[in-house]
Write a protein that holds these residues in place. Sequence first.
Motif, PDB file in Angstrom:
ATOM      1  N   LEU A 170       0.988  -1.181   0.156  1.00  0.00           N
ATOM      2  CA  LEU A 170       0.048   0.036  -0.101  1.00  0.00           C
ATOM      3  C   LEU A 170       0.693   1.379   0.043  1.00  0.00           C
ATOM      4  CD1 LEU A 170      -2.455  -1.020   2.676  1.00  0.00           C
ATOM      5  CD2 LEU A 170      -3.033  -1.016   0.223  1.00  0.00           C
ATOM      6  N   ASP A 171       2.001   1.153   0.840  1.00  0.00           N
ATOM      7  CA  ASP A 171       2.667   2.554   0.900  1.00  0.00           C
ATOM      8  C   ASP A 171       3.423   2.819  -0.509  1.00  0.00           C
ATOM      9  OD1 ASP A 171       2.578   2.371   3.668  1.00  0.00           O
ATOM     10  OD2 ASP A 171       4.350   1.385   4.037  1.00  0.00           O
ATOM     11  N   GLY A 172       3.308   4.213  -0.932  1.00  0.00           N
ATOM     12  CA  GLY A 172       3.522   4.704  -2.290  1.00  0.00           C
ATOM     13  C   GLY A 172       2.719   4.305  -3.411  1.00  0.00           C
ATOM     14  N   ARG A 173       1.676   3.520  -3.239  1.00  0.00           N
ATOM     15  CA  ARG A 173       0.923   3.013  -4.358  1.00  0.00           C
ATOM     16  C   ARG A 173      -0.358   3.585  -4.249  1.00  0.00           C
ATOM     17  NH1 ARG A 173       2.310  -2.115  -4.287  1.00  0.00           N
ATOM     18  NH2 ARG A 173       3.182  -2.360  -6.205  1.00  0.00           N
ATOM     19  N   ARG A 174      -0.911   4.402  -5.424  1.00  0.00           N
ATOM     20  CA  ARG A 174      -2.219   5.126  -5.208  1.00  0.00           C
ATOM     21  C   ARG A 174      -3.440   3.923  -5.362  1.00  0.00           C
ATOM     22  NH1 ARG A 174      -1.843   8.798 -10.287  1.00  0.00           N
ATOM     23  NH2 ARG A 174      -0.774   7.091 -10.982  1.00  0.00           N
ATOM     24  N   PRO A 175      -4.622   3.896  -4.863  1.00  0.00           N
ATOM     25  CA  PRO A 175      -5.600   3.123  -4.905  1.00  0.00           C
ATOM     26  C   PRO A 175      -6.045   2.680  -6.249  1.00  0.00           C
ATOM     27  CG  PRO A 175      -6.280   4.727  -3.304  1.00  0.00           C
ATOM     28  CD  PRO A 175      -5.049   5.125  -4.032  1.00  0.00           C
ATOM     29  N   GLU A 176      -6.113   3.805  -7.439  1.00  0.00           N
ATOM     30  CA  GLU A 176      -6.296   3.197  -8.750  1.00  0.00           C
ATOM     31  C   GLU A 176      -5.203   2.325  -9.342  1.00  0.00           C
ATOM     32  OE1 GLU A 176      -4.657   7.826  -8.723  1.00  0.00           O
ATOM     33  OE2 GLU A 176      -5.880   6.368  -7.355  1.00  0.00           O
ATOM     34  N   GLU A 177      -4.210   2.131  -8.733  1.00  0.00           N
ATOM     35  CA  GLU A 177      -3.077   1.243  -9.119  1.00  0.00           C
ATOM     36  C   GLU A 177      -3.068  -0.142  -8.351  1.00  0.00           C
ATOM     37  OE1 GLU A 177       0.333   4.379 -10.028  1.00  0.00           O
ATOM     38  OE2 GLU A 177       0.496   3.657  -8.006  1.00  0.00           O
ATOM     39  N   TRP A 178      -4.267  -0.266  -7.467  1.00  0.00           N
ATOM     40  CA  TRP A 178      -4.183  -1.674  -6.741  1.00  0.00           C
ATOM     41  C   TRP A 178      -4.558  -2.910  -7.725  1.00  0.00           C
ATOM     42  CZ3 TRP A 178      -7.368   0.148  -2.095  1.00  0.00           C
ATOM     43  CH2 TRP A 178      -6.514   1.055  -1.177  1.00  0.00           C
ATOM     44  N   ARG A 203     -10.304  -2.254 -12.145  1.00  0.00           N
ATOM     45  CA  ARG A 203      -8.656  -2.633 -11.494  1.00  0.00           C
ATOM     46  C   ARG A 203      -8.645  -4.150 -11.743  1.00  0.00           C
ATOM     47  NH1 ARG A 203      -8.764   0.773  -6.266  1.00  0.00           N
ATOM     48  NH2 ARG A 203     -10.989  -0.050  -6.329  1.00  0.00           N
TER      49      ARG A 203
END
Length: 292
Positions: A170-178, A203
Amino acid sequence: MEWGDVRYFLALARAGSLSAASRRLGVEHTTVARRVDALEAALGMRLFDRLPRGWVLTPEGEGLVADAARLEEEALAFARRAAGASGVAGEVRVSAPPVLASHFLAPRLGPFLAAHPGIVLTLAGEKRAALLGQREADLALRLSRPAEHGVVARRVATLTFALYAAPAYLDGRRPEEWCFLGDDESLGELPQQRWLLAVAGARPLVLRTNDLATLVHAARAGIGVAALPCFIGDADPGLRHVAADRDGAASREIWIAIHEDLRRSPRLRLAMDAIGEIFTRDRWLLEGMAGR
């Protein structure tokens, strides 16, 4: 005639093959064939045609299936009534979804078993629903209200789900990139899977599995975001709570069930009440209130 041979005849008639019947009965396929052969010899008639595609009932065999089913039901009713009149000592067979059997119930059974040394508990983690009328189990935990004839049940808790992922993911990753991890299609349209897909939207779903432990380990390894039972995700230091199921779309009711013929058994009544109390006492964990 050996009356027990009728059970093998009925299982083979329902399954259509020796291998399927042997799996259902828990015996070797040669045992099924031998017992059916013995029944045919005793009756003096051929009940099955042995064909390359399987064992097919003859007209004579078809005419006896309904009678065999009635014999089976009477025998099962006899066994249930006998079990219902039994004492406190003896075996109690409990069927439960694997996640509840291994992660929740088993660690909490110690005090009950210590207080009742005459009881031997057989706890089976099963994805399928054990047939209580067929004596496949004495008690069953289900994730939906049982509809089986002659079965009585009461709701003991609610199993809630939330989204979890590894902190490093999660750290450094935007929700749209999950990316997301989900249940295998072989499990059908489970509520938690429908909720996960609705949250994921466009996604990607990068991993599917039919095993909860695999899902937990994949999420902990930083592969993606998974919908997990709250009592597992909240207790895992390798996971971070991402989002709650605010509307209860993924929630599953937990029911404990018994056949009505067995309700008078002191042993089964004792076990059922104890298991129900375990769920009632710790339902706050199941319902996702830990650490909130």
